[in-house]
Design a protein around this motif. Structure first.
Motif, PDB file in Angstrom:
ATOM      1  N   TYR A 124       0.469   3.956  -3.016  1.00 53.10           N
ATOM      2  CA  TYR A 124       0.498   5.312  -2.492  1.00 53.10           C
ATOM      3  C   TYR A 124       1.380   6.238  -3.283  1.00 53.10           C
ATOM      4  O   TYR A 124       0.990   7.368  -4.118  1.00 53.10           O
ATOM      5  CB  TYR A 124       0.335   5.825  -0.946  1.00 53.10           C
ATOM      6  CG  TYR A 124       0.286   7.172  -0.792  1.00 53.10           C
ATOM      7  CD1 TYR A 124      -0.712   7.921  -1.002  1.00 53.10           C
ATOM      8  CD2 TYR A 124       1.237   8.043  -0.495  1.00 53.10           C
ATOM      9  CE1 TYR A 124      -0.849   9.226  -0.929  1.00 53.10           C
ATOM     10  CE2 TYR A 124       1.462   9.172  -0.368  1.00 53.10           C
ATOM     11  CZ  TYR A 124       0.000   9.948  -0.459  1.00 53.10           C
ATOM     12  OH  TYR A 124      -0.080  11.222  -0.286  1.00 53.10           O
ATOM     13  N   ARG A 153      14.989  -2.171  -0.359  1.00 52.50           N
ATOM     14  CA  ARG A 153      16.444  -2.548   0.158  1.00 52.50           C
ATOM     15  C   ARG A 153      17.007  -3.226  -0.976  1.00 52.50           C
ATOM     16  O   ARG A 153      17.814  -4.425  -0.396  1.00 52.50           O
ATOM     17  CB  ARG A 153      16.617  -3.094   1.591  1.00 52.50           C
ATOM     18  CG  ARG A 153      15.811  -2.057   2.425  1.00 52.50           C
ATOM     19  CD  ARG A 153      16.292  -2.627   3.970  1.00 52.50           C
ATOM     20  NE  ARG A 153      15.661  -1.655   4.822  1.00 52.50           N
ATOM     21  CZ  ARG A 153      16.386  -1.739   6.183  1.00 52.50           C
ATOM     22  NH1 ARG A 153      17.218  -2.686   6.508  1.00 52.50           N
ATOM     23  NH2 ARG A 153      15.657  -1.251   7.044  1.00 52.50           N
ATOM     24  N   VAL A 154      16.802  -3.240  -2.184  1.00 55.32           N
ATOM     25  CA  VAL A 154      17.578  -3.776  -3.288  1.00 55.32           C
ATOM     26  C   VAL A 154      19.154  -3.416  -3.154  1.00 55.32           C
ATOM     27  O   VAL A 154      19.237  -2.036  -3.421  1.00 55.32           O
ATOM     28  CB  VAL A 154      16.877  -3.572  -4.446  1.00 55.32           C
ATOM     29  CG1 VAL A 154      17.696  -4.361  -5.657  1.00 55.32           C
ATOM     30  CG2 VAL A 154      15.402  -4.197  -4.496  1.00 55.32           C
ATOM     31  N   PRO A 155      20.000  -4.329  -3.071  1.00 58.13           N
ATOM     32  CA  PRO A 155      21.209  -3.734  -3.321  1.00 58.13           C
ATOM     33  C   PRO A 155      21.656  -3.195  -4.819  1.00 58.13           C
ATOM     34  O   PRO A 155      21.251  -3.597  -5.640  1.00 58.13           O
ATOM     35  CB  PRO A 155      22.301  -5.083  -3.014  1.00 58.13           C
ATOM     36  CG  PRO A 155      21.321  -5.954  -2.478  1.00 58.13           C
ATOM     37  CD  PRO A 155      20.158  -5.655  -3.114  1.00 58.13           C
ATOM     38  N   PRO A 156      22.514  -2.196  -4.693  1.00 59.37           N
ATOM     39  CA  PRO A 156      23.133  -1.554  -5.811  1.00 59.37           C
ATOM     40  C   PRO A 156      23.599  -2.378  -6.778  1.00 59.37           C
ATOM     41  O   PRO A 156      24.210  -3.528  -6.312  1.00 59.37           O
ATOM     42  CB  PRO A 156      23.837  -0.571  -5.570  1.00 59.37           C
ATOM     43  CG  PRO A 156      23.705  -0.308  -4.099  1.00 59.37           C
ATOM     44  CD  PRO A 156      23.258  -1.640  -3.411  1.00 59.37           C
ATOM     45  N   VAL A 203      18.033   4.929 -12.545  1.00 59.09           N
ATOM     46  CA  VAL A 203      18.092   5.328 -11.186  1.00 59.09           C
ATOM     47  C   VAL A 203      19.701   5.013 -10.676  1.00 59.09           C
ATOM     48  O   VAL A 203      20.250   4.019 -10.842  1.00 59.09           O
ATOM     49  CB  VAL A 203      17.368   4.103 -10.484  1.00 59.09           C
ATOM     50  CG1 VAL A 203      17.192   4.570  -8.757  1.00 59.09           C
ATOM     51  CG2 VAL A 203      15.716   4.386 -10.791  1.00 59.09           C
ATOM     52  N   SER A 240      12.649   4.092  -8.673  1.00 58.25           N
ATOM     53  CA  SER A 240      13.604   4.384  -7.464  1.00 58.25           C
ATOM     54  C   SER A 240      12.886   4.137  -6.125  1.00 58.25           C
ATOM     55  O   SER A 240      13.529   3.597  -5.018  1.00 58.25           O
ATOM     56  CB  SER A 240      13.923   5.891  -7.300  1.00 58.25           C
ATOM     57  OG  SER A 240      13.186   6.635  -7.025  1.00 58.25           O
ATOM     58  N   GLN A 241      11.732   4.469  -5.738  1.00 53.66           N
ATOM     59  CA  GLN A 241      11.139   4.256  -4.659  1.00 53.66           C
ATOM     60  C   GLN A 241      10.819   2.640  -4.351  1.00 53.66           C
ATOM     61  O   GLN A 241      10.727   2.091  -3.135  1.00 53.66           O
ATOM     62  CB  GLN A 241       9.459   4.654  -4.714  1.00 53.66           C
ATOM     63  CG  GLN A 241       9.552   6.386  -4.364  1.00 53.66           C
ATOM     64  CD  GLN A 241      10.247   6.829  -3.587  1.00 53.66           C
ATOM     65  OE1 GLN A 241      10.510   6.282  -2.159  1.00 53.66           O
ATOM     66  NE2 GLN A 241      11.221   7.924  -3.492  1.00 53.66           N
ATOM     67  N   ALA A 290       0.809  -1.199  -0.091  1.00 53.92           N
ATOM     68  CA  ALA A 290       0.096  -0.013   0.130  1.00 53.92           C
ATOM     69  C   ALA A 290       0.922   1.286  -0.116  1.00 53.92           C
ATOM     70  O   ALA A 290       0.349   2.304  -0.480  1.00 53.92           O
ATOM     71  CB  ALA A 290      -0.881  -0.112   1.297  1.00 53.92           C
ATOM     72  N   ASP A 291       1.833   1.168   0.769  1.00 53.19           N
ATOM     73  CA  ASP A 291       2.789   2.632   0.621  1.00 53.19           C
ATOM     74  C   ASP A 291       3.399   2.803  -0.586  1.00 53.19           C
ATOM     75  O   ASP A 291       3.493   3.980  -1.152  1.00 53.19           O
ATOM     76  CB  ASP A 291       4.068   2.372   1.591  1.00 53.19           C
ATOM     77  CG  ASP A 291       3.474   2.163   2.880  1.00 53.19           C
ATOM     78  OD1 ASP A 291       2.389   2.570   3.436  1.00 53.19           O
ATOM     79  OD2 ASP A 291       4.028   1.656   4.003  1.00 53.19           O
ATOM     80  N   LYS A 295      10.907   7.896 -11.044  1.00 51.87           N
ATOM     81  CA  LYS A 295      10.564   7.962  -9.532  1.00 51.87           C
ATOM     82  C   LYS A 295       9.957   6.859  -8.719  1.00 51.87           C
ATOM     83  O   LYS A 295      10.185   6.549  -7.871  1.00 51.87           O
ATOM     84  CB  LYS A 295       9.679   9.178  -9.379  1.00 51.87           C
ATOM     85  CG  LYS A 295      10.154  10.628  -9.652  1.00 51.87           C
ATOM     86  CD  LYS A 295       9.011  11.677  -9.712  1.00 51.87           C
ATOM     87  CE  LYS A 295       9.682  13.057 -10.291  1.00 51.87           C
ATOM     88  NZ  LYS A 295       8.914  14.019 -10.811  1.00 51.87           N
ATOM     89  N   LEU A 314      14.415   1.207  -3.343  1.00 50.47           N
ATOM     90  CA  LEU A 314      14.719   1.837  -2.109  1.00 50.47           C
ATOM     91  C   LEU A 314      14.023   1.110  -1.164  1.00 50.47           C
ATOM     92  O   LEU A 314      14.342   0.497   0.095  1.00 50.47           O
ATOM     93  CB  LEU A 314      14.742   3.317  -1.950  1.00 50.47           C
ATOM     94  CG  LEU A 314      15.812   3.966  -2.913  1.00 50.47           C
ATOM     95  CD1 LEU A 314      15.312   5.384  -2.807  1.00 50.47           C
ATOM     96  CD2 LEU A 314      17.024   3.605  -1.878  1.00 50.47           C
ATOM     97  N   ALA A 315      12.705   1.029  -1.295  1.00 49.14           N
ATOM     98  CA  ALA A 315      11.600   0.415  -0.177  1.00 49.14           C
ATOM     99  C   ALA A 315      11.936  -0.957  -0.027  1.00 49.14           C
ATOM    100  O   ALA A 315      11.717  -1.357   1.277  1.00 49.14           O
ATOM    101  CB  ALA A 315      10.375   0.809  -0.473  1.00 49.14           C
TER     102      ALA A 315
END
Lengths: 159, 585
Positions: free
Chosen positions: B238, B569-572, B495, B562-563, B234-235, B559, B566-567
């Motif tokens: 959103y 926590r995927v390693p670069p 990204v 990237s979220q 849900a986050d 955008k 990050l959300a």
């Protein structure tokens, strides 16, 4: 004389029967009182449960409204926070910065909620006290560290 | 004395006889009432005084993948009054019994109900036993009313559906009507899981029709509905809706969608759109905004389909990443001229270059020798032309005409995504296949139906299909990485810190018998390329500001991606992309 003797002989038996009836009646009465008491107690407990259920609903609705994404964004933007879609990572073993750090400028449309939520109209968040919005513009970074593409675990986005 | 004895005995016998007869009569009647006709008498009696009521089952919740509540059931109350018995109210204030006038009570009522006392007062005059003062007040307001202790005020409780996050995933949850009937989305599709079973209770009423206290008997307990658990975060949903809403505004577009699928599970992480319906108040949205376009809308995909054509060409041996073609700006095909989106002299591109520059003519040169039947079969295997396994209500199958029905031009235009249509989720699923070493997984939106112990039932079946080989899928993904590395639009989707791949799509939109002025701009891709976790796509419908190419979709894609990275926590990324020439000499 014989009849009288028989009647006398039955006396204790009648007494026992009468006393038995009396004992049963009293016991019945006591049980009825106890049951009635339990019924009242049960009724009180049911009423209390209804009250607690109502309280739970009120609190749950309030928590849901406070934790809704719309409210969190509104609160975050009042605190001066903006979204940054430019991640930068710090590799711990050699302290190397991965990615190109850029200031998170965040457009005005991104800083305010654009997703409707009519359930929030009567909820507490509208009355929330929020910290004053930051008026400071973030300082642009003078140095842009070198980019490298090696593995590192991104920091928690929530910290 | 001797004279009176027999008379007395006779009298006694007579009395005894009469008594016995009377007792016998009463006993017979008693047996008749209590045993013979007991059942029917009880029924008749109960019918006269008993009232049977339905106990509504509480509807289950709709939860996101992390247990966040997207839809729940709360109680709302209609506040009513009985004007016939309105009178001053006796109250004990500070231990002193006082009589509060009707006017003062009305003032208090009006204040709590947020009504005008002047309008409320006339409603309380009359001989009626029922008048509604306000409908559907919340529990807190109801409690305040109850605490007033007004004997001529009563209330009716109703179940109400609440969507605490409003329009977040509103396109997916759907909504229920005011009568509680499920009208759209998951609410309707999974009604059997959510609804539960109503119970029954009866109570007795007095002559005045008022319920006799403590007379309630539950005949059948209500069984609460179960929860439906979605795969949606849900986050992230959103954030995606927020980004899309912002982009729709910036680009002056009609609407936009975004889909993200977990590459290795097929689970849909987000299926967002803007504008989207707020299920708390669906009437406020336009009818076309009350559904889920991600599943229900089909559009001509345009160039994003070139990745599928390239995969087919490689898999069937008609091409490889370096296959050279000389691509002109325009090609004459039957009675039509097909051009590239930008003017250029005839150029020596490899297949990688064809994708990098999104050349229509180059795509034709690559795929013209592949039999139409083969290309059609691969499109089917990638999931086009039929609804996904999600089977969302009203889900489109898109349009994929049988290859035998393709005319000369259609045979070519289908290579670059024209003359066919797909839904946003179908295209994201196709890119999931390419990111997952050619294995297509059924997209999953509903993880299952959750009982009160937390066990999931009705879990969708996993279905994995090897559409193309791992080598082919990886080749296509690496070619698409060049689009992000080198392409002007592609770079805008990158990204920082991650290797990603993707393809632009600028599809024309049918209007009447031809195409209109505006486009459906899209970008579909996957990330990170070195360990693909997510396949995703963004589509902006009819942007008026950036309308010539798919740049319109790039910013939103970047955008959201990237979220997502990050959300979760995927390693670069590590390593570099393979060296794939885009031109040949």
């Amino acid at each position: 004389m014989r009849g009288l003797a028989q009647t006398k002989a039955r006396g204790p038996l009648v007494m026992i029967v009468v006393m038995g009836f009396l004992a049963i009646s009293i016991l019945h009465l006591l049980l009825t009182i106890a049951t009635s008491q339990s019924v009242y107690e049960l009724s009180d407990l049911k009423r209390e449960k209804r009250e607690l259920d109502t309280t739970l609903q009120i609190v749950a609705e309030e928590v849901a409204a406070l934790s809704s994404q719309q409210n969190l964004l509104n609160t975050a933007s009042k605190l001066g926070m903006v979204t940054n879609s430019n991640p930068v990572f710090l590799r711990l073993d050699d302290q190397k910065v991965l990615g190109k750090p850029k200031p998170a400028l965040g457009s005005s449309s991104q800083s305010r909620n654009l997703v409707a939520n009519s359930s929030m109209i009567n909820q507490a968040p509208a009355k929330q006290k929020a910290a004053p919005a930051s008026t400071e513009t973030p300082e642009p970074l003078s140095e842009v560290p070198e980019v490298s593409t090696v593995s590192a675990i991104p920091a928690s986005p929530t910290r | 004395m001797n004279h009176a004895g027999p008379v007395s005995a006779r009298r006694i016998r007579l009395m005894v006889t009469i008594s016995v007869i009377l007792v016998a009569v009463f006993a017979i009647r008693l047996i008749d009432f209590q045993i013979v006709r007991a059942e029917s008498i009880n029924e008749t009696s109960l019918e006269k005084r008993a009232v049977t009521m339905t106990i509504p089952a509480v509807r289950g919740d709709i939860l996101d993948a992390n247990g966040k509540v997207l839809a729940t059931t709360v109680y709302r109350y209609d506040i009513n009054a009985a004007p016939a018995i309105v009178r001053p109210v006796e109250k004990v204030i500070d231990g002193i019994s006082q009589v509060v006038s009707v006017e003062s009570v009305v003032q208090e009522l009006a204040s709590i109900l947020e009504l005008d006392a002047a309008e409320l007062l006339p409603k309380l005059i009359g001989t009626s036993h029922y008048v509604n003062l306000k409908k559907r007040v919340d529990a807190e307001t109801h409690r305040q009313i109850v605490e007033l202790g007004i004997p001529w005020i009563f209330s009716d409780a109703h179940q109400n559906r609440l969507y605490p996050n409003g329009a977040v995933a509103g396109n997916l949850t759907g909504f229920v009507g005011t009568d509680g009937d499920a009208l759209a989305g998951i609410e309707r599709q999974f009604n059997a899981c959510l609804a539960g079973v109503d119970g029954k209770e009866s109570f007795e009423k007095g002559v005045d029709g008022i319920k006799i206290p403590a007379s309630t008997v539950v005949l059948q307990e209500a069984r609460a509905g179960q929860n439906v658990v979605l795969t949606i975060d849900a986050d992230l949903q959103y954030q995606a809706q927020q980004v899309l809403a912002s982009e729709v505004r910036r680009l002056d577009a009609d609407w936009a969608t975004a889909v993200v699928i977990e590459v290795k599970t097929g689970r849909i992480v987000l299926a967002a759109e803007a504008p989207s319906v707020d299920p708390n108040n669906p009437g406020k949205s336009k009818p076309e905004e009350r559904g889920a376009r991600v599943f229900q809308f089909a559009f001509e995909p345009g160039s994003t389909m070139k990745a599928i054509t390239a995969a087919t060409a490689i898999e069937t041996g008609y091409a490889n990443v370096g296959t050279p073609v000389r691509a002109p700006y325009s090609l004459r095909v039957f009675d039509h001229t097909i051009t590239d989106s930008f003017g250029h002299p005839a150029t020596n591109w490899t297949l990688t270059g064809v994708l990098r520059f999104s050349s229509n003519t180059g795509t034709i040169k690559i795929a013209e020798n592949i039999p139409a039947k083969t290309r059609y079969e691969y499109m089917e295997r990638f999931g086009f032309g039929k609804p996904t396994a999600v089977a969302f209500e009203g889900e489109t199958r898109g349009v994929l005409n049988h290859y035998k029905d393709w005319d000369g031009v259609t045979n070519y235009t289908t290579m670059f995504g024209q003359a066919l249509s797909v839904s946003p989720v179908q295209m994201a699923s196709a890119y999931q296949t390419l990111a997952n070493e050619g294995v297509r997984l059924n997209p999953v939106l509903v993880a299952g139906c959750q009982d009160s112990d937390g066990n999931l039932t009705a879990v969708p079946k996993e279905n994995a299909t090897q559409v193309v080989s791992a080598a082919t899928a990886n080749d296509v993904m690496h070619m698409l990485e060049k689009v992000v590395e080198q392409g002007g639009i592609g770079q805008a989707t990158a990204v920082s810190g991650y290797r990603s791949a993707g393809k632009t799509g600028t599809a024309e939109i049918k209007e009447g018998s031809g195409y209109g002025r505006y486009y459906a701009a899209s970008f579909y891709g996957m990330a990170p390329v070195d360990n693909p976790q997510y396949a995703m796509g963004v589509m902006i419908y009819k942007p008026k500001q950036v309308w010539q190419n798919s740049m319109a979709a790039a910013a939103g894609y970047q955008k959201i991606l990237s979220q997502v990275l990050l959300a979760n926590r995927v390693p670069p990324s590590t390593g570099k992309s393979p060296d794939l020439p885009t031109e040949w000499k």
